[in-house]
Motif scaffolding. Structure first.
Motif, PDB file in Angstrom:
ATOM      1  N   ASP A  56      -6.232  18.755   9.197  1.00 42.59           N
ATOM      2  CA  ASP A  56      -6.464  17.314   9.173  1.00 42.59           C
ATOM      3  C   ASP A  56      -5.837  16.657  10.416  1.00 42.59           C
ATOM      4  O   ASP A  56      -5.154  17.319  11.200  1.00 42.59           O
ATOM      5  N   GLY A  61      -1.337  16.158   3.207  1.00 42.60           N
ATOM      6  CA  GLY A  61      -2.144  16.972   2.287  1.00 42.60           C
ATOM      7  C   GLY A  61      -2.681  16.145   1.130  1.00 42.60           C
ATOM      8  O   GLY A  61      -3.389  15.153   1.338  1.00 42.60           O
ATOM      9  N   THR A  62      -2.311  16.527  -0.076  1.00 42.22           N
ATOM     10  CA  THR A  62      -2.743  15.837  -1.296  1.00 42.22           C
ATOM     11  C   THR A  62      -2.550  14.329  -1.199  1.00 42.22           C
ATOM     12  O   THR A  62      -3.362  13.550  -1.697  1.00 42.22           O
ATOM     13  N   HIS A  79     -10.030  17.698   1.751  1.00 42.76           N
ATOM     14  CA  HIS A  79      -8.934  18.452   1.121  1.00 42.76           C
ATOM     15  C   HIS A  79      -8.327  17.713  -0.071  1.00 42.76           C
ATOM     16  O   HIS A  79      -8.119  18.293  -1.129  1.00 42.76           O
ATOM     17  N   SER A  80      -8.034  16.438   0.102  1.00 48.49           N
ATOM     18  CA  SER A  80      -7.247  15.728  -0.912  1.00 48.49           C
ATOM     19  C   SER A  80      -8.076  15.362  -2.141  1.00 48.49           C
ATOM     20  O   SER A  80      -9.220  14.950  -2.041  1.00 48.49           O
ATOM     21  N   SER A  81      -7.470  15.529  -3.306  1.00 50.95           N
ATOM     22  CA  SER A  81      -8.115  15.148  -4.574  1.00 50.95           C
ATOM     23  C   SER A  81      -7.522  13.836  -5.088  1.00 50.95           C
ATOM     24  O   SER A  81      -7.615  13.539  -6.272  1.00 50.95           O
ATOM     25  N   THR A 171      -1.117  25.925   2.067  1.00 50.38           N
ATOM     26  CA  THR A 171      -2.406  25.233   2.071  1.00 50.38           C
ATOM     27  C   THR A 171      -2.716  24.527   0.746  1.00 50.38           C
ATOM     28  O   THR A 171      -3.810  24.001   0.568  1.00 50.38           O
ATOM     29  N   GLY A 172      -1.773  24.530  -0.193  1.00 50.83           N
ATOM     30  CA  GLY A 172      -1.948  23.767  -1.438  1.00 50.83           C
ATOM     31  C   GLY A 172      -2.764  24.501  -2.479  1.00 50.83           C
ATOM     32  O   GLY A 172      -3.369  25.542  -2.202  1.00 50.83           O
ATOM     33  N   TYR A 174      -4.534  22.372  -5.064  1.00 51.13           N
ATOM     34  CA  TYR A 174      -5.359  21.394  -5.789  1.00 51.13           C
ATOM     35  C   TYR A 174      -6.452  20.837  -4.892  1.00 51.13           C
ATOM     36  O   TYR A 174      -6.556  19.635  -4.699  1.00 51.13           O
ATOM     37  N   SER A 175      -7.245  21.727  -4.336  1.00 50.63           N
ATOM     38  CA  SER A 175      -8.256  21.255  -3.394  1.00 50.63           C
ATOM     39  C   SER A 175      -9.639  21.861  -3.642  1.00 50.63           C
ATOM     40  O   SER A 175     -10.650  21.178  -3.493  1.00 50.63           O
ATOM     41  N   HIS A 196     -11.915  16.473  -8.361  1.00 47.05           N
ATOM     42  CA  HIS A 196     -11.625  16.474  -6.916  1.00 47.05           C
ATOM     43  C   HIS A 196     -12.343  15.312  -6.206  1.00 47.05           C
ATOM     44  O   HIS A 196     -11.825  14.753  -5.233  1.00 47.05           O
ATOM     45  N   TYR A 287      -8.397  23.816 -10.400  1.00 48.90           N
ATOM     46  CA  TYR A 287      -8.652  24.209  -9.013  1.00 48.90           C
ATOM     47  C   TYR A 287      -8.386  25.707  -8.821  1.00 48.90           C
ATOM     48  O   TYR A 287      -7.701  26.307  -9.633  1.00 48.90           O
TER      49      TYR A 287
END
Ligand code: FAD
Length: 450
Positions: A56, A61-62, A79-81, A171-172, A174-175, A196, A287
């Motif tokens: 990004d 992130g989120t 990416h972000s939910s 990289t998380g 929840y995406s 999402h 996710y």
């Protein structure tokens, strides 16, 4: 060139680096985990040469809210939910990094406050200078005992390769949506989306909607949509039954079986098939951890149920311990967990704590899994930590690596919140919390105490 598992390439065991060159560390992602990794590793610039890649154009992130769904203008999947009105489901007093207390007026805050908190963290510890924005990791493989990383500059649309000694995947989790599999899903002609892509309740004014999934997203979206919708069918067949939901939310413990043009059909506990006519269906079905950019030869493997084979302590790649994965575990306090994992990892990377042999790590990971199944958890809960397990896990990390443990009051409040939230899902955010000692907190009821 493995780290800390008995090989003496990196340190002499006293924390002094023997090699002339510093270890080249690649941090993937600049969300809460990536920033935490940068903050800790940057304390030893004599040992680590840090490079972070973030796809990004900003950190967060989120917590970097966007109204976009689908693809970004740069052609990346969003990416972000995050949704527009989201307020945290945890009080900031226990949600933040333990070494960087959040200064907020209230405990439950709008997502923009968390984003600002992360910006302050990155500025305070001077982390921006390590981050290459608009750079996406495309592929990682192991070659000649090093990590070969393929990176794409998404603006210039050019790829290049770079070699590293250590890889931290931040990289998380929840995406990438987990869609349930139903043969008849295509029959439904109304709106259907994954959580999402949910952004605001105004998109469903006056509608009758179904939200499928009893996790925190499912319950939160049901509650906030109920203010604008005629009725919300909240399908929750999980263990947690929420009490005191808004009146036009119907919480049902049913098993969704099929879809028609304008309805959802589900079976109740008595075996009756019930038809729910709805305008919109929101799948709050979770996710999947994304490991698509990791070559299978590196030693970890993603299973169809989303669990990962080959991890020690839900963190370290057993086959190649110079790779660690963050955010593998769910139902945790993410930022305090990352902090604790980083303290542990630092000790390993500096040779101050030696990992057990590969054989012992495999046995430990198998035993951890066996114990979960024995407690009645499902195979897909292989990395779930939840309150009690998280407490034990964190204690173990701190004890073994002789690092400062998390304050007990954080765990205690986290544990208490489970029942507070469950008992009164509509009002639990009316409390503000103050941590007054290492094992005590006070709750202030904003409705009555002020
Ligand atoms: P992320 O924040 O997802 O960051 C990952 C970063 O990696 C992103 O910036 C992404 O762009 C980047 N990236 C991904 N793939 C690549 C690649 N191939 N190359 C380069 N960069 C890449 N937690 C709480 O503690 N309290 C809450 O109230 C709370 N509410 C939440 C609400 C929602 C709707 C969601 C989805 C999550 C919520 N969480 C909450 C959990 C939240 O995800 C964590 O708090 C935390 O932000 C996770 O940080 P992370 O760094 O692991 O992942």
């Amino acid at each position: 060139n493995h780290i800390g598992n008995g090989d003496s390439m990196m340190t002499n065991g006293n924390g002094n680096v023997q090699q002339q060159q510093r270890q080249r560390v690649c941090i993937i992602g600049a969300g809460a985990a990536g920033l935490c990794a940068l903050r800790h590793l940057n304390m030893r610039p004599d040992c680590f040469e840090l490079t972070a890649f973030e796809q990004d154009d900003n950190i967060g992130g989120t917590w970097k809210f966007t109204e976009h769904v689908g693809m970004t203008p740069d052609g990346l999947p969003v990416h972000s939910s995050m949704y527009k009105n989201l307020h945290t489901n945890l009080p900031m007093e226990i949600m933040g990094y333990p070494d960087f207390p959040a200064k907020t007026n209230h405990s439950y805050v709008h997502h923009s406050v968390v984003m600002n908190y992360l910006v302050q963290y990155a500025k305070t510890f001077d982390l921006y200078r390590f981050i290459h924005f608009n750079h996406r990791i495309m592929y990682i493989c192991r070659e000649n005992n090093e990590w070969l990383v393929t990176v794409k500059d998404v603006r210039k649309r050019q790829e290049f390769q770079q070699i590293f000694d250590i890889i931290l995947i931040c990289t998380g989790r929840y995406s990438v949506p987990q869609w349930p599999k139903y043969d008849t899903i295509k029959n439904f002609k109304g709106k259907m989306l994954h959580s999402h892509d949910y952004r605001q309740p105004e998109d469903y004014i006056g509608e009758r909607i179904a939200v499928i999934g009893g996790g925190l997203s499912g319950v939160d979206i049901s509650q906030e949509c109920s203010r604008k919708c005629k009725e919300v069918i909240f399908v929750n067949n999980g263990q947690m039954r929420f009490q005191n939901m808004y009146p036009n939310v119907q919480q049902v413990d049913v098993k969704v079986e099929e879809f028609t043009e304008n309805s959802m059909l589900a079976r109740d506990k008595d075996g009756n098939l019930i038809e729910y006519p709805v305008d919109t269906i929101i799948m709050a079905t979770g996710y999947v951890y994304n490991l698509k950019f990791v070559d299978p030869s590196v030693g970890i493997k993603m299973n169809p149920d989303g669990t990962i084979d080959g991890l020690y302590r839900h963190l370290i790649n057993i086959e190649n311990p110079s790779m660690a994965l963050f955010a593998v575990s769910n139902r945790v306090l993410p930022l305090p967990l990352y902090h604790q994992q980083l303290l542990y990892l630092m000790k390993i990377l500096l040779g101050e704590y030696k990992l057990p042999s590969k054989k012992v790590m495999i046995l430990d990971s198998e035993e951890d899994y066996r114990q979960r199944l024995a407690r009645g958890l499902r195979p897909k809960d292989r990395h779930t930590l939840e309150v009690e397990m998280m407490e034990k896990y964190l204690d173990k990390l701190a004890e073994e690596s002789k690092t400062k443990p998390l304050r007990k009051v954080i765990i205690k409040l986290h544990r208490d919140l489970y029942s507070v939230r469950k008992m009164d899902i509509s009002n639990y955010k009316r409390f503000d919390y103050r941590l007054i000692s290492d094992d005590e907190y006070v709750a202030i009821d904003k409705h009555t105490d002020m």
